[in-house]
Design a protein around this motif. Structure first.
Motif, PDB file in Angstrom:
ATOM      1  N   VAL A  86       0.841  -1.198   0.000  1.00 36.07           N
ATOM      2  CA  VAL A  86       0.000   0.000   0.000  1.00 36.07           C
ATOM      3  C   VAL A  86       0.874   1.244   0.000  1.00 36.07           C
ATOM      4  CG1 VAL A  86      -1.824   1.207   1.218  1.00 36.07           C
ATOM      5  CG2 VAL A  86      -1.787  -1.247   1.221  1.00 36.07           C
ATOM      6  N   ALA A  87       1.989   1.190   0.738  1.00 35.69           N
ATOM      7  CA  ALA A  87       2.898   2.340   0.776  1.00 35.69           C
ATOM      8  C   ALA A  87       3.449   2.621  -0.613  1.00 35.69           C
ATOM      9  CB  ALA A  87       4.028   2.073   1.759  1.00 35.69           C
ATOM     10  N   LYS A  88       3.753   1.531  -1.346  1.00 29.48           N
ATOM     11  CA  LYS A  88       4.290   1.735  -2.697  1.00 29.48           C
ATOM     12  C   LYS A  88       3.255   2.402  -3.591  1.00 29.48           C
ATOM     13  CE  LYS A  88       6.323  -2.024  -3.837  1.00 29.48           C
ATOM     14  NZ  LYS A  88       6.720  -3.277  -4.488  1.00 29.48           N
ATOM     15  N   ARG A  89       1.996   1.933  -3.500  1.00 35.67           N
ATOM     16  CA  ARG A  89       0.959   2.499  -4.355  1.00 35.67           C
ATOM     17  C   ARG A  89       0.685   3.949  -4.014  1.00 35.67           C
ATOM     18  NH1 ARG A  89      -4.095  -0.521  -6.578  1.00 35.67           N
ATOM     19  NH2 ARG A  89      -4.046   1.453  -7.700  1.00 35.67           N
ATOM     20  N   ILE A  90       0.702   4.250  -2.712  1.00 34.30           N
ATOM     21  CA  ILE A  90       0.499   5.647  -2.341  1.00 34.30           C
ATOM     22  C   ILE A  90       1.676   6.466  -2.835  1.00 34.30           C
ATOM     23  CG2 ILE A  90       0.179   7.259  -0.432  1.00 34.30           C
ATOM     24  CD1 ILE A  90      -0.981   5.048   1.203  1.00 34.30           C
ATOM     25  N   GLY A  91       2.865   5.910  -2.714  1.00 35.22           N
ATOM     26  CA  GLY A  91       4.067   6.623  -3.126  1.00 35.22           C
ATOM     27  C   GLY A  91       4.077   6.970  -4.602  1.00 35.22           C
TER      28      GLY A  91
ATOM     29  N   HIS B 165       1.499   7.732  -6.335  1.00 29.26           N
ATOM     30  CA  HIS B 165       0.550   8.822  -6.592  1.00 29.26           C
ATOM     31  C   HIS B 165       0.956  10.102  -5.870  1.00 29.26           C
ATOM     32  CE1 HIS B 165      -3.417  10.275  -7.687  1.00 29.26           C
ATOM     33  NE2 HIS B 165      -3.506  10.786  -6.478  1.00 29.26           N
ATOM     34  N   LEU B 166       1.336   9.962  -4.609  1.00 29.84           N
ATOM     35  CA  LEU B 166       1.704  11.128  -3.802  1.00 29.84           C
ATOM     36  C   LEU B 166       3.094  10.861  -3.235  1.00 29.84           C
ATOM     37  CD1 LEU B 166      -1.668  11.139  -1.967  1.00 29.84           C
ATOM     38  CD2 LEU B 166      -0.856  13.149  -3.159  1.00 29.84           C
ATOM     39  N   PRO B 167       4.106  11.342  -3.877  1.00 30.70           N
ATOM     40  CA  PRO B 167       5.474  10.891  -3.566  1.00 30.70           C
ATOM     41  C   PRO B 167       5.936  11.108  -2.130  1.00 30.70           C
ATOM     42  CG  PRO B 167       5.451  12.140  -5.599  1.00 30.70           C
ATOM     43  CD  PRO B 167       4.088  12.250  -5.030  1.00 30.70           C
ATOM     44  N   ASP B 168       5.636  12.254  -1.496  1.00 31.63           N
ATOM     45  CA  ASP B 168       6.261  12.471  -0.187  1.00 31.63           C
ATOM     46  C   ASP B 168       5.372  12.120   0.985  1.00 31.63           C
ATOM     47  OD1 ASP B 168       7.413  15.453  -1.670  1.00 31.63           O
ATOM     48  OD2 ASP B 168       8.492  13.559  -1.398  1.00 31.63           O
ATOM     49  N   ALA B 169       4.210  11.568   0.698  1.00 27.39           N
ATOM     50  CA  ALA B 169       3.260  11.421   1.795  1.00 27.39           C
ATOM     51  C   ALA B 169       3.670  10.347   2.794  1.00 27.39           C
ATOM     52  CB  ALA B 169       1.880  11.119   1.234  1.00 27.39           C
ATOM     53  N   VAL B 170       4.222   9.242   2.296  1.00 31.55           N
ATOM     54  CA  VAL B 170       4.515   8.113   3.191  1.00 31.55           C
ATOM     55  C   VAL B 170       5.819   8.360   3.923  1.00 31.55           C
ATOM     56  CG1 VAL B 170       4.934   5.641   3.282  1.00 31.55           C
ATOM     57  CG2 VAL B 170       3.347   6.551   1.627  1.00 31.55           C
ATOM     58  N   THR B 171       5.786   8.267   5.251  1.00 36.99           N
ATOM     59  CA  THR B 171       7.026   8.418   6.003  1.00 36.99           C
ATOM     60  C   THR B 171       7.605   7.073   6.410  1.00 36.99           C
ATOM     61  OG1 THR B 171       5.740   8.616   8.020  1.00 36.99           O
ATOM     62  CG2 THR B 171       6.430  10.667   6.971  1.00 36.99           C
ATOM     63  N   ASP B 172       6.748   6.067   6.575  1.00 39.82           N
ATOM     64  CA  ASP B 172       7.249   4.790   7.079  1.00 39.82           C
ATOM     65  C   ASP B 172       6.181   3.740   6.809  1.00 39.82           C
ATOM     66  OD1 ASP B 172       8.641   3.724  10.295  1.00 39.82           O
ATOM     67  OD2 ASP B 172       8.859   2.977   8.246  1.00 39.82           O
ATOM     68  N   PHE B 173       6.546   2.482   6.944  1.00 38.99           N
ATOM     69  CA  PHE B 173       5.522   1.443   6.899  1.00 38.99           C
ATOM     70  C   PHE B 173       6.031   0.252   7.681  1.00 38.99           C
ATOM     71  CE2 PHE B 173       7.848  -1.251   4.044  1.00 38.99           C
ATOM     72  CZ  PHE B 173       8.533  -0.383   3.205  1.00 38.99           C
ATOM     73  N   ASP B 174       5.100  -0.601   8.148  1.00 37.20           N
ATOM     74  CA  ASP B 174       5.514  -1.895   8.689  1.00 37.20           C
ATOM     75  C   ASP B 174       4.561  -2.960   8.145  1.00 37.20           C
ATOM     76  OD1 ASP B 174       4.271  -1.147  12.035  1.00 37.20           O
ATOM     77  OD2 ASP B 174       3.204  -1.855  10.280  1.00 37.20           O
ATOM     78  N   GLU B 175       4.469  -4.128   8.797  1.00 38.19           N
ATOM     79  CA  GLU B 175       3.718  -5.223   8.146  1.00 38.19           C
ATOM     80  C   GLU B 175       2.252  -4.897   7.993  1.00 38.19           C
ATOM     81  OE1 GLU B 175       6.369  -7.792  11.064  1.00 38.19           O
ATOM     82  OE2 GLU B 175       4.185  -7.743  11.357  1.00 38.19           O
ATOM     83  N   THR B 176       1.704  -4.133   8.932  1.00 41.29           N
ATOM     84  CA  THR B 176       0.263  -3.937   8.853  1.00 41.29           C
ATOM     85  C   THR B 176      -0.125  -2.497   8.599  1.00 41.29           C
ATOM     86  OG1 THR B 176       0.298  -3.728  11.235  1.00 41.29           O
ATOM     87  CG2 THR B 176      -0.404  -5.836  10.354  1.00 41.29           C
ATOM     88  N   ALA B 177       0.752  -1.547   8.891  1.00 49.10           N
ATOM     89  CA  ALA B 177       0.328  -0.151   8.884  1.00 49.10           C
ATOM     90  C   ALA B 177       1.181   0.683   7.948  1.00 49.10           C
ATOM     91  CB  ALA B 177       0.415   0.416  10.292  1.00 49.10           C
ATOM     92  N   VAL B 178       0.612   1.804   7.515  1.00 49.61           N
ATOM     93  CA  VAL B 178       1.341   2.770   6.693  1.00 49.61           C
ATOM     94  C   VAL B 178       1.340   4.092   7.453  1.00 49.61           C
ATOM     95  CG1 VAL B 178       1.419   3.927   4.479  1.00 49.61           C
ATOM     96  CG2 VAL B 178       0.476   1.655   4.629  1.00 49.61           C
ATOM     97  N   PHE B 179       2.506   4.710   7.587  1.00 52.39           N
ATOM     98  CA  PHE B 179       2.598   5.980   8.302  1.00 52.39           C
ATOM     99  C   PHE B 179       2.666   7.090   7.269  1.00 52.39           C
ATOM    100  CE2 PHE B 179       3.512   4.612  12.653  1.00 52.39           C
ATOM    101  CZ  PHE B 179       3.758   3.275  12.451  1.00 52.39           C
ATOM    102  N   ILE B 180       1.822   8.104   7.434  1.00 51.06           N
ATOM    103  CA  ILE B 180       1.870   9.205   6.469  1.00 51.06           C
ATOM    104  C   ILE B 180       2.007  10.530   7.205  1.00 51.06           C
ATOM    105  CG2 ILE B 180       0.580   8.048   4.664  1.00 51.06           C
ATOM    106  CD1 ILE B 180      -1.865   9.426   5.586  1.00 51.06           C
ATOM    107  N   ARG B 181       2.349  11.567   6.442  1.00 50.68           N
ATOM    108  CA  ARG B 181       2.529  12.892   7.045  1.00 50.68           C
ATOM    109  C   ARG B 181       1.175  13.455   7.397  1.00 50.68           C
ATOM    110  NH1 ARG B 181       6.205  16.413   3.122  1.00 50.68           N
ATOM    111  NH2 ARG B 181       4.245  16.221   1.991  1.00 50.68           N
ATOM    112  N   ASP B 182       1.113  14.222   8.508  1.00 52.07           N
ATOM    113  CA  ASP B 182      -0.201  14.652   8.944  1.00 52.07           C
ATOM    114  C   ASP B 182      -0.885  15.586   7.952  1.00 52.07           C
ATOM    115  OD1 ASP B 182       1.133  16.671  11.706  1.00 52.07           O
ATOM    116  OD2 ASP B 182       1.643  16.564   9.595  1.00 52.07           O
ATOM    117  N   GLN B 183      -0.120  16.427   7.225  1.00 53.70           N
ATOM    118  CA  GLN B 183      -0.837  17.342   6.333  1.00 53.70           C
ATOM    119  C   GLN B 183      -1.389  16.648   5.090  1.00 53.70           C
ATOM    120  OE1 GLN B 183       2.435  17.698   7.256  1.00 53.70           O
ATOM    121  NE2 GLN B 183       3.565  18.817   5.687  1.00 53.70           N
ATOM    122  N   ASP B 184      -0.954  15.397   4.836  1.00 47.97           N
ATOM    123  CA  ASP B 184      -1.415  14.712   3.625  1.00 47.97           C
ATOM    124  C   ASP B 184      -2.558  13.746   3.868  1.00 47.97           C
ATOM    125  OD1 ASP B 184       1.999  14.469   2.687  1.00 47.97           O
ATOM    126  OD2 ASP B 184       0.465  15.827   1.894  1.00 47.97           O
ATOM    127  N   VAL B 185      -3.107  13.737   5.062  1.00 54.57           N
ATOM    128  CA  VAL B 185      -4.119  12.725   5.407  1.00 54.57           C
ATOM    129  C   VAL B 185      -5.276  12.740   4.416  1.00 54.57           C
ATOM    130  CG1 VAL B 185      -5.906  12.195   7.099  1.00 54.57           C
ATOM    131  CG2 VAL B 185      -3.603  12.562   7.844  1.00 54.57           C
TER     132      VAL B 185
END
Lengths: 149, 366, 193
Positions: A10-15, A17-37
């Motif tokens: 999911v992080a790859k797919r978001i990346g 479309h929106l290149p800087d939004a994803v800050t991190d990911f792990d097995e279950t969750a994707v971390f994104i920047r707060d202004q890009d929610v």
């Protein structure tokens, strides 16, 4: 079986479309920047193959140095789910864009987070205290709240 | 010649028809509702904060008091979340007992929903007392097992707390044999009743796309035609072994929401019959330390409760107390579209809509 | 649509009322039982006028609908056909406090609900009695440490009978009500309560 999608895919797919939004990911969750929610949420709702049309739960956790707002999203159409997380580092006035315009089910849940944790949601139509009364001192679910019993 | 003004009436926290301490500020033009503002919090007891200072086993009685009409399913959801977090496996006999208790609880809760809905329609206590009769039989079964009538505290992390006594299964058998007859009796008295049809048909129609957008779950979602039941979509415990249907209805009005509960009661009876026939002997609880320290991490465990999807989000930091304990309350989220459904209707319809959504303030306010 | 009221003003007024009540009610009300001991000391039977009035009052107590949380369902269970409160003349749960004389506080009382409860109590005409049902109404119960729970109804109202339990069985509630009947039976009409 509701498949929890791996965070990496999911992080790859978001990346894409929106290149800087994803800050991190792990097995279950994707971390994104707060202004890009809001933008990420719109992408997740409309992208073919993802189509997250149902927001199961919105909550927040106080990790002392930062707040983390956790979104559990589900797709009824495709029967898969993902966890979306965003971190707010300002303790004094944490603000996150609201997703009520995409999913109306976020309405009361965001108000609850505001009421009990103090995180404000920009763009929410009716952001005011829900469970506690106006004039209640502080935000009880924060770790540094002194309950004055 | 005439000038009219809208008037605001406070539908106070103390009211016989609001299913607990629920308050609404309704703006009327005559009897038509122009605007409705729900006010919550009159039963906000701070369970989420209290959970952070208790051990994982001590939180089980607090979960009983959330949706107090369906305590067994609340317990089930919570222990599922903890078992997911801590990686605990549950013995077979305990799984079967849990399913039997959960489905009995579903029947009891739906009986109450239908009974109180009819109370609000004006059939003052008669259907409620008929349904209370069956609920008392279910409460007797629960009392046989765990000694309590309302807040059971029966399930534990790793199993259930006590084994069933010998007289439980024959008593359950008697109950299951006569229950379909009682559901037929209710259908016969209620399904073609003129007043019920006039007051619920076409009232509060919820289209399926709006239901999904508003995160509705449970019988309300299925009454709008969306076939989504956690027991089928994301099976937990041993539900994948049982053969049952997921009924849905077409219109999404209050009549369909009432009808869903009757249909689900029949399916619950089916599940209990199958579970009774297959319950194996064996252990009822895996040994788990009293001060359970799950590894660092988080888990979200959810079940299909009688009111909707009840979920528990637990974050653990390795200590015996949860770092964060969040409850995904179906009753609160099902109220999201309450305002939109009521606008344009009469006050009497608003009560029917509230009764058909079926809320329980212990869960809404936590 | 334009509302005929300002929601923020109403919320602010409510919040101010709740905070004022919270600051004012730190000590519990004394239980109204002092006259009971005096009666025993005097050891005279209640006069015949008192006897008839008390008999009338205690066998037609009408409770006001005050079920807040889980205990409410055991209260309704008492009113249902198995345990049947109707044999005591109490099956009419009045929605309006003006027509009731018994307040059965069943369930957890939070500070947000407290002004409303006090208002209902004030609206009931004399003579009136209060029964605290369940451990949440007695002392806050399992939620005593919470930031929003009143630690016992007796911080706000004087309570006549306390019924422990979580929730108390309908038989326990019935026992509490019979104790209340006995207490009413000892009252004398002429003396101020």
């Amino acid at each position: 079986m509701t498949t929890p999608l791996p965070g990496e895919d999911v992080a790859k797919r978001i990346g894409e479309h929106l290149p800087d939004a994803v800050t991190d990911f792990d097995e279950t969750a994707v971390f994104i920047r707060d202004q890009d929610v809001l933008d990420v949420a719109r992408f997740l709702k409309e992208a073919p193959g993802l189509e997250f049309d149902y927001v199961t739960s919105i909550t927040a956790v106080d990790y002392r140095e930062h707040f983390e707002v956790v979104y559990h999203l589900t797709s009824i159409k495709n029967n898969h789910s993902i966890v979306l997380k965003t971190r707010c580092h300002q303790r004094d006035n944490p603000r996150v864009p609201s997703v009520v315009s995409l999913w109306q089910g976020a309405d009361f849940q965001e108000r609850e987070v505001y009421d009990l944790m103090g995180i404000a949601f920009d763009g929410h139509p009716n952001l005011k205290r829900m469970f506690l009364w106006q004039g209640f001192p502080g935000y009880p679910l924060r770790k540094d709240h002194q309950s004055g019993v | 010649m005439f000038k009219t003004e809208p008037i605001m009436i406070n539908f106070g926290p103390q009211h016989p028809s609001t299913h607990g301490v629920f308050r609404m500020r309704i703006t009327f033009d005559g009897e038509r509702i122009l605007d409705l503002e729900p006010v919550f919090g009159y039963l906000h007891r701070g369970i989420e904060k209290l959970g952070e200072s208790k051990t994982y086993a001590q939180i089980v009685p607090y979960t009983d008091r959330l949706d107090y009409l369906a305590s067994m399913t609340n317990n089930h959801a919570y222990v599922l979340a903890v078992e997911k977090l801590a990686g605990v496996k549950v013995p077979e006999r305990a799984e079967y007992l849990r399913v039997i208790m959960a489905e009995l609880m579903r029947i009891a809760s739906h009986l109450m929903t239908v009974g109180f809905l009819l109370n609000e329609m004006g059939a003052f206590m008669t259907p409620l007392l008929y349904m209370w009769r069956e609920r008392e039989k279910i409460l007797d079964l629960f009392e046989m097992v765990c000694g309590q009538r309302l807040t059971y505290n029966y399930m534990r992390v790793g199993g259930v707390s006590q084994d069933i006594p010998d007289e439980f299964m024959p008593a359950l058998r008697r109950f299951i044999d006569e229950m379909p007859g009682f559901i037929d009796e209710y259908e016969q008295l209620l399904a073609e009743n003129e007043i019920l049809l006039a007051r619920t048909k076409g009232v509060g129609i919820l289209p399926p796309e709006k239901a999904i957008n508003c995160s509705i779950s449970g019988p309300v979602l299925r009454a709008s035609g969306v076939k989504w039941d956690i027991r089928r979509a994301d099976p937990y415990s041993i539900y994948h072994r049982f053969d049952f249907e997921i009924p849905t209805c077409q219109n999404g009005d209050a009549y369909d929401r009432y009808r869903m509960r009757i249909l689900e009661m029949r399916q619950s009876v089916r599940i209990i019959e199958q579970a009774m026939a297959e319950t194996p002997d064996g252990e009822i609880r895996t040994k788990v330390p009293a001060m359970l320290r799950p590894p660092k991490g988080e888990a979200y465990g959810h079940i299909e409760g009688p009111k909707g999807e009840l979920g528990f989000y637990l974050v653990s930091d390795g200590s015996p107390n949860p770092y964060r304990f969040h409850i995904r309350a179906p009753a609160l989220i099902n109220l999201t579209m309450f305002r939109d459904l009521c606008i344009g209707n009469l006050l009497a319809d608003a009560l029917i809509i509230l009764g058909s959504i079926d809320i329980c303030m212990g869960e809404v306010d936590r | 649509m334009e509302r005929p009221y300002d929601s923020n003003e109403l919320d602010a007024a409510e919040g101010a009322e709740i905070e004022a009540l919270r600051q004012a009610c730190k000590e519990p009300y004394p239980d109204p039982v002092q006259w009971l001991d005096e009666d025993i000391e005097r050891s005279v039977l209640v006069s015949s006028v008192d006897y008839i009035i008390d008999w009338g009052r205690r066998f037609s107590l009408w409770p006001v609908n005050c079920g807040l949380a889980c205990c409410a369902f055991e209260m309704i269970g008492l009113a249902a056909s198995r345990f049947d409160i109707s044999r005591f003349g109490m099956e009419l749960f009045r929605a309006s406090p003006r027509q009731a004389d018994l307040m059965l506080v069943a369930g957890t009382l939070t500070w947000k609900m407290a002004p409303a409860l006090k208002r209902i109590y004030d609206q009931m005409p004399e003579p009136k009695w209060v029964v605290a049902m369940g451990s949440c109404a007695i002392s806050g119960g399992p939620f005593r440490d919470s930031y929003s729970v009143v630690n016992g109804v007796n911080l706000i109202l004087p309570v006549d009978v306390y019924i422990p339990g979580c929730p108390p069985r309908p038989e326990a509630l019935m026992h509490g009500l019979i104790l209340l009947h006995r207490k009413i039976g000892k009252e004398t009409f002429l003396k101020k309560r």
